[in-house]
Scaffold this active site. Structure first.
Site, PDB file in Angstrom:
ATOM      1  N   TYR A 107       0.821  -1.210   0.000  1.00  0.00           N
ATOM      2  CA  TYR A 107       0.000   0.000   0.000  1.00  0.00           C
ATOM      3  C   TYR A 107       0.858   1.264   0.000  1.00  0.00           C
ATOM      4  O   TYR A 107       0.339   2.377   0.109  1.00  0.00           O
ATOM      5  CB  TYR A 107      -0.961  -0.005   1.194  1.00  0.00           C
ATOM      6  CG  TYR A 107      -1.810  -1.260   1.290  1.00  0.00           C
ATOM      7  CD1 TYR A 107      -2.386  -1.821   0.144  1.00  0.00           C
ATOM      8  CD2 TYR A 107      -2.022  -1.904   2.501  1.00  0.00           C
ATOM      9  CE1 TYR A 107      -3.153  -2.977   0.222  1.00  0.00           C
ATOM     10  CE2 TYR A 107      -2.794  -3.064   2.589  1.00  0.00           C
ATOM     11  CZ  TYR A 107      -3.353  -3.593   1.439  1.00  0.00           C
ATOM     12  OH  TYR A 107      -4.106  -4.736   1.509  1.00  0.00           O
ATOM     13  N   ARG A 143       2.104  -2.423 -11.972  1.00  0.00           N
ATOM     14  CA  ARG A 143       0.909  -2.592 -11.148  1.00  0.00           C
ATOM     15  C   ARG A 143       0.021  -1.374 -11.384  1.00  0.00           C
ATOM     16  O   ARG A 143       0.504  -0.318 -11.808  1.00  0.00           O
ATOM     17  CB  ARG A 143       1.298  -2.644  -9.665  1.00  0.00           C
ATOM     18  CG  ARG A 143       0.131  -3.020  -8.761  1.00  0.00           C
ATOM     19  CD  ARG A 143       0.487  -2.935  -7.281  1.00  0.00           C
ATOM     20  NE  ARG A 143      -0.666  -3.307  -6.465  1.00  0.00           N
ATOM     21  CZ  ARG A 143      -0.807  -2.989  -5.186  1.00  0.00           C
ATOM     22  NH1 ARG A 143       0.122  -2.302  -4.570  1.00  0.00           N
ATOM     23  NH2 ARG A 143      -1.887  -3.370  -4.518  1.00  0.00           N
ATOM     24  N   HIS A 144      -1.271  -1.525 -11.113  1.00  0.00           N
ATOM     25  CA  HIS A 144      -2.166  -0.369 -11.178  1.00  0.00           C
ATOM     26  C   HIS A 144      -1.754   0.654 -10.117  1.00  0.00           C
ATOM     27  O   HIS A 144      -1.022   0.338  -9.178  1.00  0.00           O
ATOM     28  CB  HIS A 144      -3.610  -0.816 -10.962  1.00  0.00           C
ATOM     29  CG  HIS A 144      -3.798  -1.579  -9.681  1.00  0.00           C
ATOM     30  ND1 HIS A 144      -3.826  -0.953  -8.457  1.00  0.00           N
ATOM     31  CD2 HIS A 144      -3.893  -2.901  -9.431  1.00  0.00           C
ATOM     32  CE1 HIS A 144      -3.964  -1.867  -7.511  1.00  0.00           C
ATOM     33  NE2 HIS A 144      -3.999  -3.064  -8.075  1.00  0.00           N
TER      34      HIS A 144
END
Ligand SMILES: *[C@@H]1O[C@H](CO)[C@@H](O)[C@H](O)[C@H]1NC(C)=O
Ligand SMILES: *[C@@H]1O[C@H](CO)[C@@H](O)[C@H](O)[C@H]1NC(C)=O
Ligand SMILES: *[C@@H]1O[C@H](CO)[C@@H](O)[C@H](O)[C@H]1NC(C)=O
Ligand SMILES: *[C@@H]1O[C@H](CO)[C@@H](O)[C@H](O)[C@H]1NC(C)=O
Ligand SMILES: *[C@@H]1O[C@H](CO)[C@@H](O)[C@H](O)[C@H]1NC(C)=O
Ligand SMILES: *[C@@H]1O[C@H](CO)[C@@H](O)[C@H](O)[C@H]1NC(C)=O
Ligand SMILES: *[C@@H]1O[C@H](CO)[C@@H](O)[C@H](O)[C@H]1NC(C)=O
Length: 456
Positions: A44, A72-73
């Site tokens: 995160y 990654r998004h």
């Protein structure tokens, strides 16, 4: 004791003494911690430049002849399932706690509204920026080739690819009227072979391999979690938070922070010490390692299909794979061209962790211990925050150099050169193309896919 053993021992000693030095005037005791901990939020963390011991710029005398980004998004809201759990927890706290402890008063009026699954505005901006950076690094190739772009079918991944493309062509000063059209979307539907999203290996999804990670994380949570849990419950009398909810309370720091484009640290971040965030970061590293990476007996197998596609692109030969590739798509020049020199693929943290494992990127990292934490510096650069943060990007580049007859291959992960030890990389972290392909034996030999059948 080996050198590595001594280093670990020293780390442990430091941890013990830090633990003793902690006093009640520590920031977490009053909920006013202000250190920047955004680099130790596991997956995160918003992507950042990871320290690199090797210079990340293209070595002099070399030209890049091929570049593949696997991304990654960008930053997102919690997944639907987690979002519901967080909301319920907050509601329970607000309905059961009468007397909020020092530093926790904000919770009384906290309004949970993080949404679910989708990119946040900050996450979209991350991807625009990523497109700009990719264009700038590879602009010599960009003048001759457009990137061939694919995205796994989740909205957040598709939108990430769109924003990246916008950033890329914006930087090139060529507006595309409809970037959406030029992105090949691989559905995340059951039964669709998708190299950018795991899901088609039943023994991995439902078998014993799927249970390892929870058992392993539980051990580490049992070490670092109880002290935090005790503090939370004494600050929030009546809330009766579980050990798992202790992690949820920490999760709410990164999620509330990336929900606001200003990226100002949320109130939740103030409740925990630097050392507690390091423990949290390691908890997330365990998830990627034992859930999807080398620590899982079938983790690396989930990345084999992409590995074979990469070999195909690097060598200009047809894809040879019986795992997750779709032969219809990969045998057509429309959907799997071999004549481009720029490729961009968009995926998720979990599948990227498997792909890194299939390529052997962290093969020299020891299996992560469960009862104490080790920093990524001592794990050859492995952690969730260093490898698969929000907006993570791996560049795999091929270069032609004046002092070498054969093309060389190198991997740059979030601005850190990951030396290709499995093919005896040189001082720039590079291997000869043939040496790199040779090293990918696991990828080329089926990657244990024969172990995927599973019936309950
Ligand atoms: C946190 O609170 C303590 C005790 O009230 C105080 O001594 C300290 O200066 C505060 N720290 C910050 C960064 O506000
Ligand atoms: C492969 O891709 C084709 C073309 O998109 C699609 O029609 C087919 O359902 C896919 N098959 C599998 C097994 O993924
Ligand atoms: C707290 O939760 C535990 C299990 O989650 C339960 O056994 C216990 O009764 C609860 N205590 C209170 C005071 O609600
Ligand atoms: C975002 O952060 C800024 C600065 O801290 C704050 O003023 C604003 O209210 C926040 N916006 C939202 C929607 O929370
Ligand atoms: C999909 O993958 C399976 C192996 O998991 C393979 O047997 C099948 O042929 C693939 N389908 C296509 C269309 O490539
Ligand atoms: C990484 O290690 C595994 C064994 O743990 C081996 O099967 C695989 O071939 C290695 N990968 C590379 C690229 O060397
Ligand atoms: C790199 O590209 C430049 C400009 O196209 C060219 O002059 C040079 O010879 C190339 N160098 C190598 C090592 O290929």
């Amino acid at each position: 004791m080996s050198l590595g053993g001594m280093a670990l021992f020293a780390i442990l000693l430091t941890m013990v003494s830090l633990g003793r030095a902690k006093s009640s005037s520590a920031c977490e005791a009053v909920g006013n911690c202000t250190m920047d901990v955004s680099h130790i939020w596991g997956q995160y963390s918003p992507v950042f430049s990871v320290p690199s011991t090797i210079d990340v710029s293209v070595p002099s005398g070399c030209n890049v002849t091929f570049a593949q980004i696997l991304s990654r998004h960008g930053a997102r809201a919690p997944t639907r399932k987690k979002s519901d759990l967080y909301r319920n927890m907050i509601q329970r706290i607000q309905s059961s706690v009468k007397d909020y402890g020092k530093g926790y008063e904000f919770l009384k009026d906290y309004d949970y509204h993080l949404g679910a699954d989708d990119l946040t505005p900050f996450g979209e901006q991350q991807m625009v920026d990523s497109g700009v950076v990719f264009f700038q690094r590879y602009q010599d190739l960009a003048s001759e080739f457009d990137p061939f772009v694919r995205a796994s079918g989740s909205d957040r991944v598709v939108v990430s690819a769109q924003r990246f493309v916008e950033g890329y062509y914006g930087a090139q000063d060529r507006s595309t009227s409809s970037p959406v059209k030029s992105i090949l979307v691989l559905p995340e539907a059951e039964g669709f072979n998708n190299t950018l999203n795991h899901g088609s290996c039943p023994a991995f999804e439902e078998g014993p391999a799927s249970e390892i990670v929870d058992a392993y994380q539980k051990v580490w949570l049992g070490v670092f979690g109880p002290a935090i849990n005790k503090r939370l419950n004494s600050k929030l009398p009546g809330a009766n938070l579980t050990l798992t909810e202790t992690i949820y309370m920490m999760d709410l720091c990164p999620f509330n922070t990336v929900a606001n484009v200003s990226l100002a640290a949320s109130d939740f971040c103030r409740l925990f010490s630097m050392d507690e965030w390091a423990s949290y970061d390691y908890f997330q590293a365990l998830d990627k390692w034992y859930g999807y990476g080398k620590g899982n007996p079938l983790g690396p197998s989930q990345g084999v299909g992409f590995g074979n596609e990469l070999i195909s692109r690097l060598t200009g030969t047809p894809v040879d794979d019986d795992t997750t590739t779709n032969s219809t798509l990969d045998s057509s020049p429309e959907t799997f061209p071999l004549n481009s020199k720029l490729y961009a693929d968009f995926s998720h943290d979990n599948t990227m962790s498997s792909i890194f494992a299939a390529l052997g990127l962290f093969n020299s990292t020891m299996d992560l211990p469960l009862k104490y934490k080790v920093s990524p510096r001592h794990l050859h650069g492995f952690s969730a925050s260093w490898a698969v943060p929000f907006g993570a990007r791996m560049y795999l580049e091929k270069m032609q150099c004046s002092d070498a007859s054969e093309e060389l291959v190198r991997v740059v992960l979030n601005d850190r050169v990951v030396p290709l030890r499995t093919c005896n990389s040189d001082r720039f972290g590079r291997c000869k193309l043939s040496g790199f392909i040779d090293s990918l034996k696991f990828v080329r030999s089926g990657g244990l896919w024969n172990e995927c059948p599973y019936n309950g």
